[in-house]
Design an enzyme around this catalytic site. Structure first.
Site, PDB file in Angstrom:
ATOM      1  CG  ASP A 249      -0.185   0.221   2.528  1.00 50.14           C
ATOM      2  OD1 ASP A 249       1.071   0.281   2.519  1.00 50.14           O
ATOM      3  OD2 ASP A 249      -0.850   0.356   3.565  1.00 50.14           O
ATOM      4  CG  ASP A 251       1.560   3.265   4.665  1.00 44.35           C
ATOM      5  OD1 ASP A 251       0.465   2.809   4.995  1.00 44.35           O
ATOM      6  OD2 ASP A 251       2.522   2.550   4.282  1.00 44.35           O
ATOM      7  CG  ASP A 373      -3.526   2.883   5.463  1.00 36.37           C
ATOM      8  OD1 ASP A 373      -4.683   2.658   5.071  1.00 36.37           O
ATOM      9  OD2 ASP A 373      -2.898   2.133   6.220  1.00 36.37           O
TER      10      ASP A 373
HETATM   11  P1  UTP Z   1       2.363  -0.919   6.616  1.00 34.80           P
HETATM   12  O1  UTP Z   1       1.514  -2.039   7.124  1.00 34.80           O
HETATM   13  O2  UTP Z   1       1.843  -0.156   5.461  1.00 34.80           O
HETATM   14  O3  UTP Z   1       3.810  -1.523   6.335  1.00 34.80           O
HETATM   15  O4  UTP Z   1       2.569   0.046   7.829  1.00 34.80           O
HETATM   16  P2  UTP Z   1       4.959  -1.053   5.373  1.00 34.80           P
HETATM   17  O5  UTP Z   1       6.204  -1.090   6.165  1.00 34.80           O
HETATM   18  O6  UTP Z   1       4.610   0.227   4.707  1.00 34.80           O
HETATM   19  O7  UTP Z   1       5.056  -2.212   4.345  1.00 34.80           O
HETATM   20  P3  UTP Z   1       4.187  -2.479   3.014  1.00 34.80           P
HETATM   21  O8  UTP Z   1       5.136  -2.324   1.898  1.00 34.80           O
HETATM   22  O9  UTP Z   1       3.067  -1.496   2.966  1.00 34.80           O
HETATM   23  O10 UTP Z   1       3.706  -3.879   3.144  1.00 34.80           O
HETATM   24  C1  UTP Z   1       3.506   1.095   7.820  1.00 34.80           C
HETATM   25  C2  UTP Z   1       3.886   1.418   9.213  1.00 34.80           C
HETATM   26  O11 UTP Z   1       2.838   2.100   9.836  1.00 34.80           O
HETATM   27  C3  UTP Z   1       2.656   1.658  11.151  1.00 34.80           C
HETATM   28  C4  UTP Z   1       3.435   0.389  11.337  1.00 34.80           C
HETATM   29  O12 UTP Z   1       4.374   0.582  12.331  1.00 34.80           O
HETATM   30  C5  UTP Z   1       4.132   0.168  10.019  1.00 34.80           C
HETATM   31  O13 UTP Z   1       5.493   0.042  10.243  1.00 34.80           O
HETATM   32  N1  UTP Z   1       1.224   1.442  11.393  1.00 34.80           N
HETATM   33  C6  UTP Z   1       0.471   0.758  10.525  1.00 34.80           C
HETATM   34  C7  UTP Z   1       0.685   1.967  12.531  1.00 34.80           C
HETATM   35  O14 UTP Z   1       1.374   2.599  13.324  1.00 34.80           O
HETATM   36  N2  UTP Z   1      -0.636   1.765  12.788  1.00 34.80           N
HETATM   37  C8  UTP Z   1      -1.404   1.064  11.944  1.00 34.80           C
HETATM   38  O15 UTP Z   1      -2.607   0.915  12.220  1.00 34.80           O
HETATM   39  C9  UTP Z   1      -0.853   0.543  10.781  1.00 34.80           C
HETATM   40 MN    MN Z   2       2.694   0.548   3.701  1.00 35.87          MN
END
Ligand code: UTP
Ligand code: MN
Length: 449
Positions: A249, A251, A373
């Site tokens: 995804d 973020d 997100d």
């Molecule tokens: P992600 O699940 O998107 O992981 O969360 P990522 O490291 O970007 O990996 P991919 O490539 O998308 O799979 C990003 C970061 O956001 C935090 C987590 O710590 C994660 O490292 N996070 C995620 C939160 O703090 N709260 C949440 O509800 C979700």
């Molecule tokens: Mn991510």
């Protein structure tokens, strides 16, 4: 049932140490089946009770684990946990042992004989690397999703691979005989909005997002944010900030340099994106964090409580179209795809044509669905939010563990609280937070733990 008096004479840890065949009141009726109930999470008294129940029904239930055990029964454990336990017994690689949920046992009790083992009885195991096994053996929470050794667990992985479908729902569907997407589509199950979107865009959402796509979405988000409130800022977080080339995804963290201006920003951003046709799905959750009310303690789930929008973006393929709005890019129309030779005379031909059309349309599709997100943070919490949302998940966990164990501080994506001084430590950059924690600053690209 065992008379109470006799039960009392048993050592309290009878479950693990005493081989007590004298308690077999009924001769073993099923010699091919040698059971062992795992005490872990089941508890000694329940294990004792269930073991006795089985013996009374003619099952061979061992108190002590041995080579002869054919079925390991556990409750509330995942396959990985039981496999790790088996490893500690020197039988980690044994494929001969069935790892089963207690439901198989209770159903067998009811039936009076060992019932057939089906998918839903089998504990699902995740294929994990040696490094992860090592990690797992020191910390029990490395156990995440379930995947079996024998491919049946691919069911769960397919199903939980659908956006909006958690392990619990997937589990329930499997119990209802739904093992794959086709069966799910045919089942008439009532799906919620997220699951419908997940199913509809399944292929796209399972294709990794590239950095170029993340950047293109970043531009769109920036445009949205600036359109609704000048001065607002957008930061790319998650894996892409750590330098990953692909992700599941994208973020983003959104803030405004003036505290309080971010209130009400998310609905406006979402409305703008929606009006421009950029959203295929969105669900916004409100900010529920109030420092004065919540205090420094982190919620047990590690979830932060920012205002957040889980969304699926409709992203145009190809760089030149980035700034164009999706509606203007006219998805392929039937007339573009139906070639002159495609003329239908009969219903059957029409059906064939429709299939061809769908296939051609899919191959010509000029947009793809991408999970995005969006998170809004007040500027006072922004540094903590950026740190928390940059990940990796393991890095974050270790950071929080370090803060608690080594510094007597509580770190969240909202704040850092010093439990010794009994006060919040304010920060406007990640560097400051590392300094408070007594750690050398580690840049995002080196947080890929
Ligand atoms: P992600 O699940 O998107 O992981 O969360 P990522 O490291 O970007 O990996 P991919 O490539 O998308 O799979 C990003 C970061 O956001 C935090 C987590 O710590 C994660 O490292 N996070 C995620 C939160 O703090 N709260 C949440 O509800 C979700
Ligand atoms: Mn991510």
């Amino acid at each position: 049932m065992v008379p109470l008096k006799r039960r009392k004479t048993l050592p309290s840890d009878a479950g693990n140490t005493v081989s007590d065949s004298s308690r077999h009141k009924v001769p073993n009726k099923f010699s091919q089946v040698v059971l062992f109930l795992l005490e872990r999470k089941m508890g000694a008294s329940r294990r004792f009770f269930l073991s006795q129940l089985g013996r009374n029904k003619g099952f061979q239930v061992e108190d002590v684990f041995s080579e002869s055990v054919t079925h390991v029964i556990s409750e509330n454990n995942c396959g990985t946990e039981v496999r790790t336990w088996l490893e500690s017994q020197g039988r980690g690689q044994s494929l001969r042992v069935h790892l089963l949920d207690v439901s198989w046992y209770t159903e067998s009790m009811r039936a009076g004989h060992p019932v057939e083992i089906t998918h839903r009885h089998k504990l699902q195991e995740q294929q994990i690397s040696e490094a992860e096994v090592a990690l797992f053996s020191v910390s029990s929470y490395a156990c995440q999703r379930r995947t079996t050794l024998d491919n049946h667990n691919s069911n769960l992985t397919i199903l939980t691979g659908v956006f909006g479908v958690g392990a619990k729902t997937a589990d329930r569907w499997i119990r209802e005989g739904i093992y794959n997407l086709e069966q799910l589509r045919d089942s008439g199950q009532t799906l919620n909005r997220a699951q419908k979107a997940g199913l509809e865009h399944y292929d796209d959402l399972n294709e990794p997002v590239t950095k170029a796509e993340a950047d293109a979405i970043g531009e769109i988000v920036q445009k949205a944010v600036n359109s609704v409130l000048t001065g607002s800022q957008v930061a790319l977080t998650g894996g892409f900030r750590r330098g990953k080339l692909t992700g599941h995804d994208v973020d983003f963290l959104i803030t405004h340099p003036e505290e309080g201006k971010e209130v009400g920003l998310m609905p406006k951003v979402v409305a703008w994106l929606e009006s421009q046709g950029f959203l295929l799905y969105q669900k916004t959750t409100r900010n529920s964090y109030l420092e004065s009310k919540d205090g420094p303690a982190r919620p047990a789930s590690n979830m932060d409580r920012f205002e957040r929008c889980f969304s699926i973006f409709k992203l145009t393929k190809g760089k030149e179209q980035e700034s164009t709005q999706p509606e203007e890019q006219n998805d392929l129309k039937t007339k573009d795809v139906l070639r002159p030779h495609m003329q239908a005379d009969t219903d059957q031909q029409l059906c064939e044509l429709s299939k061809n059309y769908q296939m051609e349309a899919a191959s010509h599709k000029i947009w793809r669905a991408v999970r995005v997100d969006l998170v809004v943070s007040p500027i006072s919490q922004f540094a903590f939010a950026v740190l928390g949302w940059t990940g990796s998940k393991l890095f974050e966990r270790e950071l929080r563990r370090w803060a608690g164990h080594e510094k007597n501080m509580s770190l969240s994506s909202h704040a850092l609280f010093d439990n010794t001084q009994n006060k919040y430590l304010r920060a406007t950059s990640e560097e400051e937070i590392f300094a408070y924690l007594g750690l050398e600053y580690i840049p995002p690209s080196e947080r890929n733990a």
